[in-house]
Design an enzyme around this catalytic site. Sequence first.
Site, mmCIF file in Angstrom:
data_model
loop_
_atom_site.group_PDB
_atom_site.id
_atom_site.type_symbol
_atom_site.label_atom_id
_atom_site.label_comp_id
_atom_site.label_asym_id
_atom_site.label_seq_id
_atom_site.Cartn_x
_atom_site.Cartn_y
_atom_site.Cartn_z
ATOM 1 N N ARG A 91 -7.656 13.225 6.503
ATOM 2 C CA ARG A 91 -6.852 11.644 6.322
ATOM 3 C C ARG A 91 -8.764 10.600 6.412
ATOM 4 O O ARG A 91 -8.688 10.101 5.445
ATOM 5 C CB ARG A 91 -6.243 10.725 7.444
ATOM 6 C CG ARG A 91 -6.106 8.947 6.872
ATOM 7 C CD ARG A 91 -5.479 8.665 5.389
ATOM 8 N NE ARG A 91 -5.298 7.863 5.270
ATOM 9 C CZ ARG A 91 -5.060 6.870 4.441
ATOM 10 N NH1 ARG A 91 -5.121 7.275 3.187
ATOM 11 N NH2 ARG A 91 -4.793 5.576 4.502
ATOM 12 N N ASP A 111 0.679 -1.334 -0.239
ATOM 13 C CA ASP A 111 0.307 -0.180 0.227
ATOM 14 C C ASP A 111 1.593 1.479 0.364
ATOM 15 O O ASP A 111 1.948 1.110 0.619
ATOM 16 C CB ASP A 111 -1.044 -0.394 1.015
ATOM 17 C CG ASP A 111 -1.609 1.006 1.678
ATOM 18 O OD1 ASP A 111 -2.110 1.691 0.878
ATOM 19 O OD2 ASP A 111 -0.969 1.801 2.621
#
Length: 232
Positions: A55, A24
């Site tokens: 986020r 990721d």
Amino acid sequence: MPERPVRNAMTQDLLAGVKAVVFDAYGTLFDVNAAVQRYAALVGPDADHLSEVWRNKQLEYSWTLSLMGRYAAFWDLTVRALDHALALHPGVDPALRERLLDAYRDLDAYPEVPGVLAALQKRGLRTAVLTNGNAAMVDRAVASAGLADHLDAVLSMDDAQVFKTHPDAYRIALTRLAVGEADVLFCSSNRWDVAGANAFGFRTAWVNRRGLPDEYADLAPTAVIGALDGLL
């Protein structure tokens, strides 16, 4: 400062039989809080919460769109999420918006990342990024962090038109790298992402940089490490 690698009993053989190590990007290779931290003095006392909301909303938008069967570039979701975070923090100067977005385009990589990628390649393993980020977004991040020479492939959700944790998101790696599920070790700092990769059939490493409690007990990671050099 990130914690030192934490090895569990399964890390010793973690790379055995692996052909490709897939990472990721945001939160795993790149510090998603670095953009706000770069301007923390100007943002003021709300800096940490602004970064957290930014986020969280970025991810929420990706999951919501996927459940609706819709897709948008992850960069567009990043911009929308920042606008929401700024609206929640009226004390933060809105003139910082463009600076924060520019900083997010060129996020800092965690310090151990280049060395780990180089070491894995030296062992003959293929390395790749599999990210929610759209191609233009992640290509710039990889280039600005100097990681391009250490990656064999940069894979974005543009190919699947759906975000992780949908199975089609992880299937991109099999198609582009010409490997099977059992050939892949998938590494992410996001526990939900590790759960998705585990459900898909990948071997997984949870990069638990902040020492968070475990979740998704029925989709346990193969190993838990405190930083990426815990792979070596």
